[in-house]
Design a protein around this motif. Structure first.
Motif, PDB file in Angstrom:
ATOM      1  N   ASP A 114       0.430  -1.484   0.010  1.00 39.29           N
ATOM      2  CA  ASP A 114       0.104   0.332  -0.086  1.00 39.29           C
ATOM      3  C   ASP A 114       0.793   1.102   0.160  1.00 39.29           C
ATOM      4  OD1 ASP A 114      -2.719  -1.126   0.142  1.00 39.29           O
ATOM      5  OD2 ASP A 114      -1.861  -1.533   2.471  1.00 39.29           O
ATOM      6  N   ARG A 160      -0.015   4.531  -2.945  1.00 39.41           N
ATOM      7  CA  ARG A 160      -1.146   3.346  -3.878  1.00 39.41           C
ATOM      8  C   ARG A 160      -2.090   4.223  -3.538  1.00 39.41           C
ATOM      9  NH1 ARG A 160      -0.201  -1.018  -6.625  1.00 39.41           N
ATOM     10  NH2 ARG A 160       0.879  -2.267  -5.272  1.00 39.41           N
ATOM     11  N   SER A 163      -5.366   2.402  -2.134  1.00 34.64           N
ATOM     12  CA  SER A 163      -4.869   2.220  -0.533  1.00 34.64           C
ATOM     13  C   SER A 163      -5.915   3.582   0.153  1.00 34.64           C
ATOM     14  CB  SER A 163      -3.464   1.921  -0.948  1.00 34.64           C
ATOM     15  OG  SER A 163      -3.720   0.944  -1.466  1.00 34.64           O
ATOM     16  N   GLY A 191      -2.629  -1.357   6.419  1.00 39.68           N
ATOM     17  CA  GLY A 191      -1.370  -1.797   5.805  1.00 39.68           C
ATOM     18  C   GLY A 191      -0.220  -1.645   5.458  1.00 39.68           C
TER      19      GLY A 191
END
Length: 354
Positions: A114, A160, A163, A191
């Motif tokens: 993430d 990301r 995310s 994450g």
């Protein structure tokens, strides 16, 4: 330009800052990256005029006029406007080492992460920032407790974009200090995060010609995001070890630094002492076992926050930072010597960072 793979978002509020340097470090030799400059409470023309024309053509400029001094607004504005698969945030005084974006981009896919945490270097001397103090020789996804992730207080590196929504990551609106605290706390705890220790670095600079005043704000304002985090439903739902790790970090870093910033201030306003007492209580209110992880000097500092004795408060906080002293390394409870959040293991891990 076509939709980039990475948007690097710069919050710019003052045309006297080193914005051209920041943009250049993003766009030169990084075809996958776009510099997105959010002009915060300042006309776009004032900011874009500080860049050479050929460089300004390679950047995207957005405008946000919210009348606030918080950097949370422009960063979230840039994130929400982004159409890239990945985003990164960056201070207007800072820059990236050549190849940083490309290396982070490759790593986030290889590790199915993430987020990628950047290695941070500081100043022209490129001094390594030893945070977070990771497990030695560990590779792969990081653990919020064992890798001491709470000590990285800003999401510098690569995220990301999908995310951000999936994990519910938001910078705290209106916060002048620590607006990224809840954002990174959720990211580190929930994450999949990796450290780009071998990749080119994010470089923090402090050479701006004009800087805001360093005069301390009222403590209630300076530490406002701490009670906001530790009294939240999200924090209460975290496992005990995670809450312990965050409570210790918030006291060891945020509270102690606030105290030491005022070490030469003989008389503290009563409202500052009251705020410090209340916030220090709140940090450990729903995770009292975290106090077992404090060093002797840190525990003495916590006690002094409850007593309101400025002299003892400053003296104990100073001893907490003398890491060659046993009172700064060892605690009253055996857990403090064995736990990753204890001062002894934290100090050793920090020293081993390369």
């Amino acid at each position: 330009m076509s939709t980039p793979d990475v948007d690097v978002i710069i919050a710019a509020h003052d045309p006297r800052r080193q914005i051209a340097r920041a943009v250049r470090s993003i766009v030169v030799d990084n075809p996958e990256a776009r510099a997105v400059v959010v002009c915060h409470n300042v006309p776009v023309e004032e900011i874009s005029a500080t860049l050479p024309s050929d460089l300004a053509e390679k950047a995207t400029f957005l405008h946000l006029a919210d009348g606030l001094r918080s950097p949370s607004g422009p960063f979230m504005h840039g994130i929400h406007a982004s159409t890239a698969q990945h985003v990164s945030i960056m201070g207007s005084d800072d820059c990236l080492a050549p190849g940083a974006v490309r290396a982070w981009r490759a790593m986030i896919d290889e590790q199915r992460a993430d987020a990628v945490i950047a290695r941070i270097e500081r100043g022209d001397e490129r001094v390594l920032v030893r945070s977070p103090a990771l497990r030695p020789r560990h590779h792969g996804p990081l653990d919020v407790v064992r890798d001491r992730l709470p000590y990285r207080s800003a999401p510098l590196g690569l995220l990301r974009r999908t995310s951000i929504d999936r994990l519910g990551l938001r910078l705290t609106p209106d916060a002048e200090n620590g607006g990224d605290l809840e954002f990174v706390s959720r990211l580190w705890a929930t994450g999949r995060v990796v450290y780009a220790g071998q990749a080119p670095a994010y470089i923090e600079m402090a050479d701006a010609p004009v800087r805001v005043t360093t005069k301390p704000k009222p403590i209630a304002q300076e530490l406002a995001v701490l009670p906001h985090l530790v009294t939240s439903a999200w924090f209460a739902a975290q496992p005990g070890p995670v809450r312990e790790a965050f409570a210790v970090k918030l006291f060891r870093r945020n509270v102690l630094d606030t105290i030491l910033k005022r070490r030469d201030q003989p008389d503290w306003p009563p409202e500052d002492l009251a705020a410090l007492q209340q916030i220090s209580q709140q940090l450990f209110a729903n995770v009292p076992t975290a106090r077992q992880l404090l060093s002797v000097a840190e525990h003495a500092t916590w006690t002094a926050t409850q007593e309101g004795d400025v002299s003892r408060l400053v003296s104990a906080a100073g001893r907490s930072k003398h890491y060659r002293s046993l009172t700064a390394l060892l605690g009253r409870h055996p857990r403090s010597a064995l736990h990753p959040a204890g001062s002894l293991r934290f100090t050793i891990a920090s020293a081993l960072m390369r």
